[in-house]
Design a protein around this motif. Structure first.
Motif, PDB file in Angstrom:
ATOM      1  N   GLN A  94       1.117  -1.267   0.209  1.00 27.35           N
ATOM      2  CA  GLN A  94      -0.150  -0.213   0.066  1.00 27.35           C
ATOM      3  C   GLN A  94       0.539   1.221  -0.210  1.00 27.35           C
ATOM      4  O   GLN A  94       0.827   2.310  -0.692  1.00 27.35           O
ATOM      5  CB  GLN A  94      -0.978   0.197   1.671  1.00 27.35           C
ATOM      6  N   LEU A 135      -5.269   4.397   6.489  1.00 35.17           N
ATOM      7  CA  LEU A 135      -5.507   2.532   6.146  1.00 35.17           C
ATOM      8  C   LEU A 135      -4.305   2.061   7.035  1.00 35.17           C
ATOM      9  O   LEU A 135      -4.396   1.866   7.395  1.00 35.17           O
ATOM     10  CB  LEU A 135      -5.562   2.553   4.843  1.00 35.17           C
ATOM     11  N   LYS A 175     -12.571   7.896  15.358  1.00 33.15           N
ATOM     12  CA  LYS A 175     -13.475   6.337  15.020  1.00 33.15           C
ATOM     13  C   LYS A 175     -13.944   5.859  16.398  1.00 33.15           C
ATOM     14  O   LYS A 175     -14.335   5.582  15.593  1.00 33.15           O
ATOM     15  CB  LYS A 175     -11.964   5.649  13.811  1.00 33.15           C
ATOM     16  N   ARG A 205     -18.737   4.317  11.344  1.00 30.28           N
ATOM     17  CA  ARG A 205     -17.355   3.921  11.045  1.00 30.28           C
ATOM     18  C   ARG A 205     -17.435   4.819   9.302  1.00 30.28           C
ATOM     19  O   ARG A 205     -16.627   3.389   9.027  1.00 30.28           O
ATOM     20  CB  ARG A 205     -17.632   1.909  10.670  1.00 30.28           C
ATOM     21  N   TYR A 240     -13.535   8.443   7.872  1.00 27.36           N
ATOM     22  CA  TYR A 240     -12.898   8.803   6.837  1.00 27.36           C
ATOM     23  C   TYR A 240     -12.940  10.110   5.926  1.00 27.36           C
ATOM     24  O   TYR A 240     -12.408  11.289   5.402  1.00 27.36           O
ATOM     25  CB  TYR A 240     -13.707   7.562   5.970  1.00 27.36           C
ATOM     26  N   SER A 284     -10.715   6.294   0.666  1.00 26.24           N
ATOM     27  CA  SER A 284     -10.507   5.301   2.291  1.00 26.24           C
ATOM     28  C   SER A 284     -11.544   4.403   2.493  1.00 26.24           C
ATOM     29  O   SER A 284     -11.342   3.206   3.433  1.00 26.24           O
ATOM     30  CB  SER A 284      -9.858   6.487   2.870  1.00 26.24           C
ATOM     31  N   LYS A 285     -13.144   4.737   2.490  1.00 26.67           N
ATOM     32  CA  LYS A 285     -13.934   4.152   2.582  1.00 26.67           C
ATOM     33  C   LYS A 285     -14.226   2.504   2.651  1.00 26.67           C
ATOM     34  O   LYS A 285     -14.063   1.383   2.408  1.00 26.67           O
ATOM     35  CB  LYS A 285     -14.828   4.483   3.079  1.00 26.67           C
ATOM     36  N   SER A 329     -10.976   0.462   2.703  1.00 31.55           N
ATOM     37  CA  SER A 329     -10.866  -0.446   3.884  1.00 31.55           C
ATOM     38  C   SER A 329     -11.949  -1.390   3.343  1.00 31.55           C
ATOM     39  O   SER A 329     -11.578  -2.622   4.344  1.00 31.55           O
ATOM     40  CB  SER A 329     -11.690   0.867   4.872  1.00 31.55           C
ATOM     41  N   LYS A 330     -13.358  -1.767   3.691  1.00 30.81           N
ATOM     42  CA  LYS A 330     -14.524  -2.153   2.943  1.00 30.81           C
ATOM     43  C   LYS A 330     -13.243  -3.698   2.203  1.00 30.81           C
ATOM     44  O   LYS A 330     -13.962  -4.751   2.673  1.00 30.81           O
ATOM     45  CB  LYS A 330     -15.328  -1.763   2.531  1.00 30.81           C
ATOM     46  N   LYS A 355     -10.923  -5.799   4.072  1.00 32.64           N
ATOM     47  CA  LYS A 355     -12.180  -6.627   5.102  1.00 32.64           C
ATOM     48  C   LYS A 355     -12.876  -7.893   4.279  1.00 32.64           C
ATOM     49  O   LYS A 355     -12.531  -8.782   5.121  1.00 32.64           O
ATOM     50  CB  LYS A 355     -13.529  -5.823   5.909  1.00 32.64           C
TER      51      LYS A 355
END
Length: 201
Positions: free
Chosen positions: A11, A50, A112, A118, A122, A192-193, A196-197, A200
């Motif tokens: 990253q 992140l 956060k 959540r 961001y 970023s959101k 991030s998803k 996961k």
């Protein structure tokens, strides 16, 4: 644990590459008169959110170094600062962006903890990067160069004559904030959101 470190290294490498591409192409800056409005805060805050504040500091330093490099002829405003004092120009460009990247990550982590959705964190993190970049850059610029004869000549020729520090900040920050802050908030927060998803999943 090893996979997580590898992912973070990948990253970081990607974000540094993005910063370098944006820095030396028209993608990274919007030129409005004497102003160069930077969009490089976006990959910095993405990394800060992140990966963490430390990554934000490293990416901010890369942003600052590329910004300093622009002062060697690519950016008229930066070139003017270099002509007055190269060391002070370095202070305006590099430490300010390093601190911005680190604090963006710290702010994101703090928000956060209380953000039940959540999501808000961001966008707050993205917005904070643009705001902090403007505050630190303009603050250091004023501190280092306001009384310099060459700087005052540049201000009078490009911004206005007889301006106080307050008037200069309003003129410069007003244009900068109207573009940089909303773009960094929306783009930095949304990307970023989404990433991030995806991580996961």
């Amino acid at each position: 644990m090893r996979n997580e470190k590898t992912i973070k290294m990948v990253q970081m490498a990607i974000l540094i590459a993005v910063l370098l591409v944006m820095s030396f192409t028209p993608l990274g800056y919007l030129h409005i008169g004497p102003l160069s409005i930077s969009l490089l805060t976006i990959p910095v805050v993405i990394g800060a959110m992140l990966i963490g504040p430390g990554a934000g500091a490293v990416l901010g330093a890369v942003f600052g170094i590329t910004s300093f490099a622009q002062c060697f002829g690519a950016d008229p405003f930066g070139g003017m600062l270099m002509g007055i004092n190269p060391f002070l120009t370095f202070l305006v460009c590099v430490p300010t962006r390093t601190l911005m990247g680190w604090l963006s990550g710290v702010i994101f982590q703090a928000v956060k903890k209380v953000d039940k959705t959540r999501t808000v964190a961001y966008f707050v993190g993205g917005l904070s990067g643009a705001i902090l970049n403007t505050i630190f850059f303009m603050g250091m610029l004023i501190l280092c160069f306001w009384n310099a004869e060459g700087f005052q000549a540049f201000v009078q020729a490009n911004v206005g004559t007889g301006l106080s520090i307050g008037g200069f900040l309003i003129a410069m920050v007003g244009v900068n904030g109207a573009v940089e802050a909303p773009v960094a908030c929306v783009a930095g927060g949304a990307i970023s959101k989404a990433v991030s998803k995806a991580m996961k999943m």
